[in-house]
Design a protein around this motif. Structure first.
Motif, PDB file in Angstrom:
ATOM      1  N   ILE A  71       0.750  -1.456   0.129  1.00 41.41           N
ATOM      2  CA  ILE A  71      -0.011  -0.072   0.181  1.00 41.41           C
ATOM      3  C   ILE A  71       0.998   1.287  -0.040  1.00 41.41           C
ATOM      4  N   ALA A  72       0.773   2.030  -1.000  1.00 42.39           N
ATOM      5  CA  ALA A  72       1.824   3.247  -1.165  1.00 42.39           C
ATOM      6  C   ALA A  72       1.139   4.404  -2.058  1.00 42.39           C
ATOM      7  N   GLY A  73       1.597   5.442  -1.648  1.00 37.56           N
ATOM      8  CA  GLY A  73       1.448   6.669  -2.397  1.00 37.56           C
ATOM      9  C   GLY A  73       1.649   7.886  -1.533  1.00 37.56           C
ATOM     10  N   PRO A  74       1.312   9.088  -2.111  1.00 37.41           N
ATOM     11  CA  PRO A  74       1.747  10.299  -0.950  1.00 37.41           C
ATOM     12  C   PRO A  74       0.669  10.388   0.122  1.00 37.41           C
ATOM     13  N   CYS A  75       1.058  10.941   1.206  1.00 38.18           N
ATOM     14  CA  CYS A  75       0.294  11.159   2.397  1.00 38.18           C
ATOM     15  C   CYS A  75      -1.126  11.656   2.069  1.00 38.18           C
ATOM     16  N   VAL A  76      -0.797  12.937   1.187  1.00 41.13           N
ATOM     17  CA  VAL A  76      -2.225  13.582   0.886  1.00 41.13           C
ATOM     18  C   VAL A  76      -2.091  13.923  -0.649  1.00 41.13           C
ATOM     19  N   ILE A  97      -1.663  11.104 -10.043  1.00 44.51           N
ATOM     20  CA  ILE A  97      -1.922  10.063 -11.045  1.00 44.51           C
ATOM     21  C   ILE A  97      -0.099   9.854 -11.426  1.00 44.51           C
ATOM     22  N   ARG A  98       0.799  10.858 -11.359  1.00 43.61           N
ATOM     23  CA  ARG A  98       2.226  10.572 -11.815  1.00 43.61           C
ATOM     24  C   ARG A  98       2.650   9.609 -10.588  1.00 43.61           C
ATOM     25  N   MET A  99       2.371   9.787  -9.282  1.00 41.14           N
ATOM     26  CA  MET A  99       3.064   8.899  -8.180  1.00 41.14           C
ATOM     27  C   MET A  99       2.330   7.421  -8.393  1.00 41.14           C
ATOM     28  N   ALA A 100       1.138   7.345  -8.748  1.00 42.25           N
ATOM     29  CA  ALA A 100       0.366   6.019  -9.065  1.00 42.25           C
ATOM     30  C   ALA A 100       1.103   5.437 -10.090  1.00 42.25           C
ATOM     31  N   GLU A 101       1.515   5.956 -11.361  1.00 46.24           N
ATOM     32  CA  GLU A 101       2.201   5.403 -12.363  1.00 46.24           C
ATOM     33  C   GLU A 101       3.589   4.971 -11.872  1.00 46.24           C
ATOM     34  N   ILE A 102       4.452   6.006 -11.125  1.00 43.25           N
ATOM     35  CA  ILE A 102       5.626   5.606 -10.788  1.00 43.25           C
ATOM     36  C   ILE A 102       5.796   4.205  -9.993  1.00 43.25           C
ATOM     37  N   PHE A 127       3.066  -1.056   4.135  1.00 48.42           N
ATOM     38  CA  PHE A 127       2.336   0.486   3.888  1.00 48.42           C
ATOM     39  C   PHE A 127       3.513   1.569   3.928  1.00 48.42           C
ATOM     40  N   MET A 128       3.601   2.188   2.890  1.00 52.44           N
ATOM     41  CA  MET A 128       4.612   3.244   3.141  1.00 52.44           C
ATOM     42  C   MET A 128       4.114   4.507   2.227  1.00 52.44           C
ATOM     43  N   GLU A 129       4.354   5.630   2.929  1.00 53.10           N
ATOM     44  CA  GLU A 129       4.185   6.814   2.100  1.00 53.10           C
ATOM     45  C   GLU A 129       5.351   6.912   1.151  1.00 53.10           C
ATOM     46  N   VAL A 130       5.056   7.300  -0.162  1.00 55.72           N
ATOM     47  CA  VAL A 130       6.198   7.536  -1.135  1.00 55.72           C
ATOM     48  C   VAL A 130       5.978   8.613  -1.722  1.00 55.72           C
ATOM     49  N   HIS A 131       6.951   9.329  -2.218  1.00 54.01           N
ATOM     50  CA  HIS A 131       6.835  10.970  -2.672  1.00 54.01           C
ATOM     51  C   HIS A 131       8.154  10.842  -3.673  1.00 54.01           C
TER      52      HIS A 131
END
Length: 282
Positions: free
Chosen positions: A20-25, A33-38, A238-242
């Motif tokens: 489970i990953a993505g930016p915090c907010v 969309i860019r983060m989801a694609e990366i 779970f990681m917040e990734v940016h």
């Protein structure tokens, strides 16, 4: 542990790690969309199951002046676009029972924030949406107490629930992870380990002059804790990734830089593969 269940092509509680990953907010449509694609690009190349996470409203920011997100209407529009264009399941927080119905129309997983893990009405509303429910263990809660949160969800007729460990309060502005909590909670439901919030230093930075107070973090320890959790036998990470944590609008101090994701996921797979070999060896 409870029976496993499905989210799209991902089996929760099957013994195979998922992310489970993505930016915090949600910072913008373009950034989400860019983060989801990366992240999808990295996980797909490693055959690592991936669920996108971002919040439309961070209702528990340290300072009233901190960025909270685009709000429910715009946030759900963006999450729906991520889901449709990138082709990944999405997870987001719900803070109010009144929000559950609308959020459940878009999100595959409704997340109960750690500070709200004892809010009976919120858990019941999320459970009755028939979506998967992720209950984050409060920093103040013992692992065995989370059995009651799981029972609330199941009482509402929803077996699709998992728990997420994100550390326990240890004095002021500090968290510590007791790895014993992972097998304890896994007796009640599948368990995910939050590797970035666990290295957060709550409300530990800023607050001087015009600078809003915010949480600090020690992101250099996230990989260590993630590897330890994988060795302990969790179901997911779970990681917040940016892509630029220093410029993140929330929780950048403990987020994992996206360029480091591939290496860490390969390490987690190596840990899991080593365990599989060890269990097969007479």
């Amino acid at each position: 542990m409870s029976v496993s269940f499905q989210i799209g092509d991902i089996r929760i509680g099957s013994g195979n790690l998922f992310l489970i990953a993505g930016p915090c907010v949600i910072e913008s449509e373009e950034h989400a969309i860019r983060m989801a694609e990366i992240i999808k690009g990295v996980t797909r190349s490693l055959s690592f199951p991936f669920i996108f996470k971002a919040s439309y409203d961070k209702a528990n920011r340290t300072s009233v002046r901190s960025y909270r997100g685009p709000g429910m209407v715009e946030g759900l529009r963006i999450l729906k676009k991520v889901k449709e264009e990138v082709g990944v399941p999405v997870l987001t927080d719900v803070h109010e029972t009144a929000d559950v119905g609308k959020v459940a129309e878009v999100a595959d997983i409704l997340q109960i924030p750690a500070f709200l893990c004892r809010q009976t009405d919120l858990i019941l509303a999320a459970a009755m949406s028939e979506r998967v429910v992720n209950i984050k263990k409060g920093q103040f809660a013992s692992p065995w107490d989370m059995r009651h949160a799981v029972e609330k969800c199941r009482t509402a007729g929803n077996e699709k629930v998992f728990l997420t460990e994100r550390g326990s309060s240890f004095g002021y502005n500090n968290l510590v992870v007791d790895m014993r909590s992972l097998p304890i909670m896994r007796k009640f439901a599948p368990v995910v380990f939050d590797a970035t919030h666990s290295v957060q230093l709550p409300a530990a930075q800023g607050g001087e002059g015009d600078e809003p107070a915010s949480s600090g973090g020690q992101p250099e320890f996230s990989p260590t804790l993630a590897r330890a959790a994988a060795a302990a036998g969790v179901d997911g990470i779970f990681m917040e990734v940016h892509d630029n944590p220093k410029e993140a609008k929330s929780d950048g101090a403990n987020a994992l830089e996206s360029t480091k994701l591939r290496g860490l996921l390969k390490e987690l797979q190596a840990v899991q593969n080593a365990l599989a070999v060890a269990y097969r060896t007479p």
